[in-house]
Design an enzyme around this catalytic site. Sequence first.
Site, PDB file in Angstrom:
ATOM      1  N   SER A   1      -6.104   4.774 -13.235  1.00  0.00           N
ATOM      2  CA  SER A   1      -7.084   3.829 -12.699  1.00  0.00           C
ATOM      3  C   SER A   1      -6.923   3.694 -11.192  1.00  0.00           C
ATOM      4  O   SER A   1      -5.918   4.101 -10.618  1.00  0.00           O
ATOM      5  CB  SER A   1      -6.916   2.461 -13.367  1.00  0.00           C
ATOM      6  OG  SER A   1      -7.019   2.577 -14.775  1.00  0.00           O
TER       7      SER A   1
ATOM      8  N   LEU B   1      -1.334  -1.386 -12.171  1.00  0.00           N
ATOM      9  CA  LEU B   1      -2.627  -0.756 -12.399  1.00  0.00           C
ATOM     10  C   LEU B   1      -2.336   0.653 -12.881  1.00  0.00           C
ATOM     11  O   LEU B   1      -1.548   1.371 -12.267  1.00  0.00           O
ATOM     12  CB  LEU B   1      -3.448  -0.745 -11.098  1.00  0.00           C
ATOM     13  CG  LEU B   1      -4.925  -0.366 -11.194  1.00  0.00           C
ATOM     14  CD1 LEU B   1      -5.678  -1.317 -12.106  1.00  0.00           C
ATOM     15  CD2 LEU B   1      -5.559  -0.380  -9.806  1.00  0.00           C
ATOM     16  N   ASP B   2      -2.945   1.046 -14.005  1.00  0.00           N
ATOM     17  CA  ASP B   2      -2.614   2.324 -14.631  1.00  0.00           C
ATOM     18  C   ASP B   2      -2.712   3.491 -13.657  1.00  0.00           C
ATOM     19  O   ASP B   2      -3.500   3.465 -12.710  1.00  0.00           O
ATOM     20  CB  ASP B   2      -3.553   2.594 -15.818  1.00  0.00           C
ATOM     21  CG  ASP B   2      -3.371   1.579 -16.934  1.00  0.00           C
ATOM     22  OD1 ASP B   2      -2.267   1.020 -17.030  1.00  0.00           O
ATOM     23  OD2 ASP B   2      -4.330   1.349 -17.682  1.00  0.00           O
ATOM     24  N   LYS B   3      -1.928   4.511 -13.930  1.00  0.00           N
ATOM     25  CA  LYS B   3      -1.922   5.716 -13.096  1.00  0.00           C
ATOM     26  C   LYS B   3      -3.305   6.350 -13.046  1.00  0.00           C
ATOM     27  O   LYS B   3      -3.731   6.867 -12.006  1.00  0.00           O
ATOM     28  CB  LYS B   3      -0.901   6.720 -13.641  1.00  0.00           C
ATOM     29  CG  LYS B   3      -0.752   7.972 -12.809  1.00  0.00           C
ATOM     30  CD  LYS B   3       0.331   8.879 -13.372  1.00  0.00           C
ATOM     31  CE  LYS B   3       0.512  10.128 -12.520  1.00  0.00           C
ATOM     32  NZ  LYS B   3       1.578  11.010 -13.050  1.00  0.00           N
TER      33      LYS B   3
END
Length: 343
Positions: free
Chosen positions: A104, A100-102
Amino acid sequence: MEYRLNKYISSSGFCSRREADRFIEEGRVTINGKRAQVGMRVLPGQKVRVNGELIINKIEPVYIAFNKPVGVVSTTDPQEKDNIVNFIRHEQRIFPIGRLDKDSQGLILLTNDGDIVNKILRAGNNHKKDYLVKVDRPITSDFLTRMAQGVPILDRVTRRCEIVEINPYMFRISLIQGLNRQIRRMCEYFGYEVVKLERIQIMNIKLGDLGQGNWRDLTHAELEGLFDMLENSEKTEIKKAPSNKAFNKALEEYDIKTNYRKAGIAAKYGKTEKTEKSDNPKKTSNASVDYTDEGEKKAKPKRKGKQATGLRVGKQKVAANKPKASSKPRPKAKSQSKKKPLN
């Protein structure tokens, strides 16, 4: 690490898997006091006995749900100070399933079961993930329709997805694809910028009211449902889907050239640039060269040392020519040459 009952018993060293199946068929195996059946699974916390003897495995399976805050990085790399493993500090060695993106937040699963990871992440299994997305300007019906139909990213079009408007600035989207920063790229294609992105569900696992930065063990019901979905997806014949791994790598390389806001990408690009410079050294003059903001070369002055006082001579001559401490002027040396008489 497949926690089928027969493998659970055999991996403990009690007996072979074939013997374990025979014990199960003969009714000599129980799970939490109830007679076990062939093909049953062992869930965390359950007690398995064979002929009344408790079976103990050294490594207990771990499956947890974590509500990742913004800023935590979905990696186990110890060089990343904000990595997800350091944040959770679990007693066992675990790793995230996917990422999961930084920038997000929301639900991400972690485990020590390596077998389950590929089954969840495999693109052809069509496992859904749900997100809540907030954008910087009002949503239009045209935007929702075109997003659901698929969006071009580099040389690929994203797969169709489900999307529902929640309010003028927020929508819920369900994806069965796992491209790098996919939702942000899809929105950017239509001129929208994602202000907030939160994952709220992975397959049958929901984020619910789990507080941000907190984690919990998956329940027995969640694990049973998860394993059933994975087993059914394996039995279903699906056409081989293109791998996301190579495409995600191409997206990262694209980001290196175009997106310098991501610290990790920028750092990687900096290292690459230094390597290229070292591989192709250029000859320069003695004076070092500096670069101004406009890109113009500016010669730095040479390092100042003691000014030369004359021609360089040997050490012995320098010592012989040093003046004495006496204040009296040194008499001139008489010439030792004699004039030859004229014949």
